[in-house]
Design a protein around this motif. Structure first.
Motif, PDB file in Angstrom:
ATOM      1  N   ALA A  82      59.970  23.664  37.002  1.00  8.49           N
ATOM      2  CA  ALA A  82      60.313  22.122  37.484  1.00  8.49           C
ATOM      3  C   ALA A  82      61.493  22.228  38.186  1.00  8.49           C
ATOM      4  O   ALA A  82      62.309  23.119  38.281  1.00  8.49           O
ATOM      5  CB  ALA A  82      60.389  21.200  36.456  1.00  8.49           C
ATOM      6  N   THR A  83      61.236  21.250  39.604  1.00  5.94           N
ATOM      7  CA  THR A  83      62.314  21.151  40.272  1.00  5.94           C
ATOM      8  C   THR A  83      62.887  19.877  40.194  1.00  5.94           C
ATOM      9  O   THR A  83      61.917  18.990  40.255  1.00  5.94           O
ATOM     10  CB  THR A  83      61.876  21.441  41.920  1.00  5.94           C
ATOM     11  N   VAL A  84      64.212  19.677  40.146  1.00  3.42           N
ATOM     12  CA  VAL A  84      64.645  18.426  39.854  1.00  3.42           C
ATOM     13  C   VAL A  84      65.851  17.993  40.790  1.00  3.42           C
ATOM     14  O   VAL A  84      66.552  18.753  41.131  1.00  3.42           O
ATOM     15  CB  VAL A  84      65.549  18.469  38.476  1.00  3.42           C
ATOM     16  N   THR A  85      65.612  16.544  41.337  1.00  4.85           N
ATOM     17  CA  THR A  85      66.273  16.313  42.456  1.00  4.85           C
ATOM     18  C   THR A  85      66.995  14.972  41.904  1.00  4.85           C
ATOM     19  O   THR A  85      66.231  13.976  41.599  1.00  4.85           O
ATOM     20  CB  THR A  85      65.681  15.978  43.657  1.00  4.85           C
ATOM     21  N   ALA A  86      68.273  14.946  41.856  1.00  9.23           N
ATOM     22  CA  ALA A  86      69.008  13.871  41.371  1.00  9.23           C
ATOM     23  C   ALA A  86      69.094  12.632  42.421  1.00  9.23           C
ATOM     24  O   ALA A  86      68.575  12.737  43.459  1.00  9.23           O
ATOM     25  CB  ALA A  86      70.539  14.076  40.895  1.00  9.23           C
ATOM     26  N   PRO A  87      69.407  11.451  41.896  1.00  9.15           N
ATOM     27  CA  PRO A  87      69.375  10.279  42.725  1.00  9.15           C
ATOM     28  C   PRO A  87      70.171  10.411  44.059  1.00  9.15           C
ATOM     29  O   PRO A  87      70.026  10.035  44.960  1.00  9.15           O
ATOM     30  CB  PRO A  87      69.731   9.188  42.006  1.00  9.15           C
ATOM     31  N   ASP A  88      71.247  11.276  43.993  1.00  4.91           N
ATOM     32  CA  ASP A  88      72.180  11.265  45.026  1.00  4.91           C
ATOM     33  C   ASP A  88      71.803  12.846  45.770  1.00  4.91           C
ATOM     34  O   ASP A  88      72.680  12.966  46.804  1.00  4.91           O
ATOM     35  CB  ASP A  88      73.594  11.514  44.537  1.00  4.91           C
ATOM     36  N   ARG A  90      71.157  15.684  45.084  1.00  3.32           N
ATOM     37  CA  ARG A  90      71.686  17.038  44.480  1.00  3.32           C
ATOM     38  C   ARG A  90      70.233  17.637  43.896  1.00  3.32           C
ATOM     39  O   ARG A  90      69.380  16.887  43.145  1.00  3.32           O
ATOM     40  CB  ARG A  90      72.431  17.029  43.260  1.00  3.32           C
ATOM     41  N   THR A  91      70.039  19.045  44.139  1.00  6.63           N
ATOM     42  CA  THR A  91      68.855  19.591  43.700  1.00  6.63           C
ATOM     43  C   THR A  91      69.289  20.740  42.625  1.00  6.63           C
ATOM     44  O   THR A  91      70.236  21.295  43.012  1.00  6.63           O
ATOM     45  CB  THR A  91      68.050  20.223  44.649  1.00  6.63           C
ATOM     46  N   PHE A  92      68.830  20.622  41.371  1.00  6.09           N
ATOM     47  CA  PHE A  92      69.192  21.619  40.376  1.00  6.09           C
ATOM     48  C   PHE A  92      68.361  22.774  40.479  1.00  6.09           C
ATOM     49  O   PHE A  92      67.522  22.844  40.899  1.00  6.09           O
ATOM     50  CB  PHE A  92      69.049  20.753  39.050  1.00  6.09           C
ATOM     51  N   PRO A  93      68.894  23.646  39.827  1.00  2.70           N
ATOM     52  CA  PRO A  93      68.179  25.242  39.888  1.00  2.70           C
ATOM     53  C   PRO A  93      67.068  24.862  39.055  1.00  2.70           C
ATOM     54  O   PRO A  93      66.780  23.983  38.149  1.00  2.70           O
ATOM     55  CB  PRO A  93      69.174  26.067  38.782  1.00  2.70           C
ATOM     56  N   PRO A  94      65.777  25.497  39.566  1.00  2.62           N
ATOM     57  CA  PRO A  94      64.507  25.267  38.934  1.00  2.62           C
ATOM     58  C   PRO A  94      64.632  25.613  37.355  1.00  2.62           C
ATOM     59  O   PRO A  94      65.270  26.465  36.984  1.00  2.62           O
ATOM     60  CB  PRO A  94      63.775  26.195  39.686  1.00  2.62           C
ATOM     61  N   ILE A  95      63.743  24.841  36.577  1.00  2.25           N
ATOM     62  CA  ILE A  95      63.744  25.246  35.353  1.00  2.25           C
ATOM     63  C   ILE A  95      62.281  25.705  34.968  1.00  2.25           C
ATOM     64  O   ILE A  95      61.011  25.329  35.578  1.00  2.25           O
ATOM     65  CB  ILE A  95      63.731  23.862  34.426  1.00  2.25           C
ATOM     66  N   GLU A  96      62.104  26.773  34.451  1.00  2.00           N
ATOM     67  CA  GLU A  96      60.713  27.399  33.900  1.00  2.00           C
ATOM     68  C   GLU A  96      60.652  27.465  32.339  1.00  2.00           C
ATOM     69  O   GLU A  96      61.760  27.729  31.602  1.00  2.00           O
ATOM     70  CB  GLU A  96      60.535  28.705  34.582  1.00  2.00           C
ATOM     71  N   VAL A  97      59.421  27.214  32.007  1.00  2.00           N
ATOM     72  CA  VAL A  97      59.147  27.107  30.419  1.00  2.00           C
ATOM     73  C   VAL A  97      57.893  27.955  30.191  1.00  2.00           C
ATOM     74  O   VAL A  97      56.909  27.686  30.965  1.00  2.00           O
ATOM     75  CB  VAL A  97      59.262  26.015  29.877  1.00  2.00           C
ATOM     76  N   SER A  98      57.960  28.881  29.341  1.00  2.16           N
ATOM     77  CA  SER A  98      56.653  29.535  28.978  1.00  2.16           C
ATOM     78  C   SER A  98      56.765  30.126  27.573  1.00  2.16           C
ATOM     79  O   SER A  98      57.579  30.244  26.994  1.00  2.16           O
ATOM     80  CB  SER A  98      56.552  30.810  30.225  1.00  2.16           C
TER      81      SER A  98
END
Length: 124
Positions: A82-88, A90-98
């Motif tokens: 997942a790639t997450v972009t905050a309302p302001d 900001r893009t956070f480092p990607p999250i990977e789950v496996s």
């Protein structure tokens, strides 16, 4: 025993797939896009259930979601990122789950949703 990993890594943005916009009681919106949702095992509930889990976790965490975006890429039945972009913006480092020894399940989806919510709840 299952080996669960949450790994921050480089993720290329992808387009297409299922999209669900989510509304909370306070009318805030969190955009959620899932590409490769057809690869999710049936027991996960699919792309809509994934977006619902993200919404619920964000609400529980008290995260600001108006204008936030989450792009989830299902890599295969065993992993998602997942790639997450905050309302302001900001893009956070990607999250990977496996999971190494079985397909994704509701527990893994919940873990991904909680990490997304945790990042959205971070102060600026």
């Amino acid at each position: 025993m299952s080996v669960l990993k949450v790994i921050a890594g480089v993720l290329l943005a992808t387009a297409g797939g299922s999209t669900c916009a989510m509304n909370s009681a306070s009318t805030t919106q969190l955009g959620c896009t899932v590409s490769g949702g057809e690869l999710l095992p049936p027991e996960t509930g699919g792309a809509d259930a994934l977006c619902d889990a993200i919404r619920a976790a964000a609400q529980e965490a008290g995260a600001a979601t108006a204008g936030a975006r989450v792009e989830v890429r299902v890599i295969n039945a065993y992993g998602a990122a997942a790639t997450v972009t905050a309302p302001d913006g900001r893009t956070f480092p990607p999250i990977e789950v496996s999971i190494s020894d079985r397909p994704l399940n509701r527990g893994t989806i919940g873990m991904l949703a909680r990490e997304i919510a945790r990042r959205l709840a971070q102060p600026r």
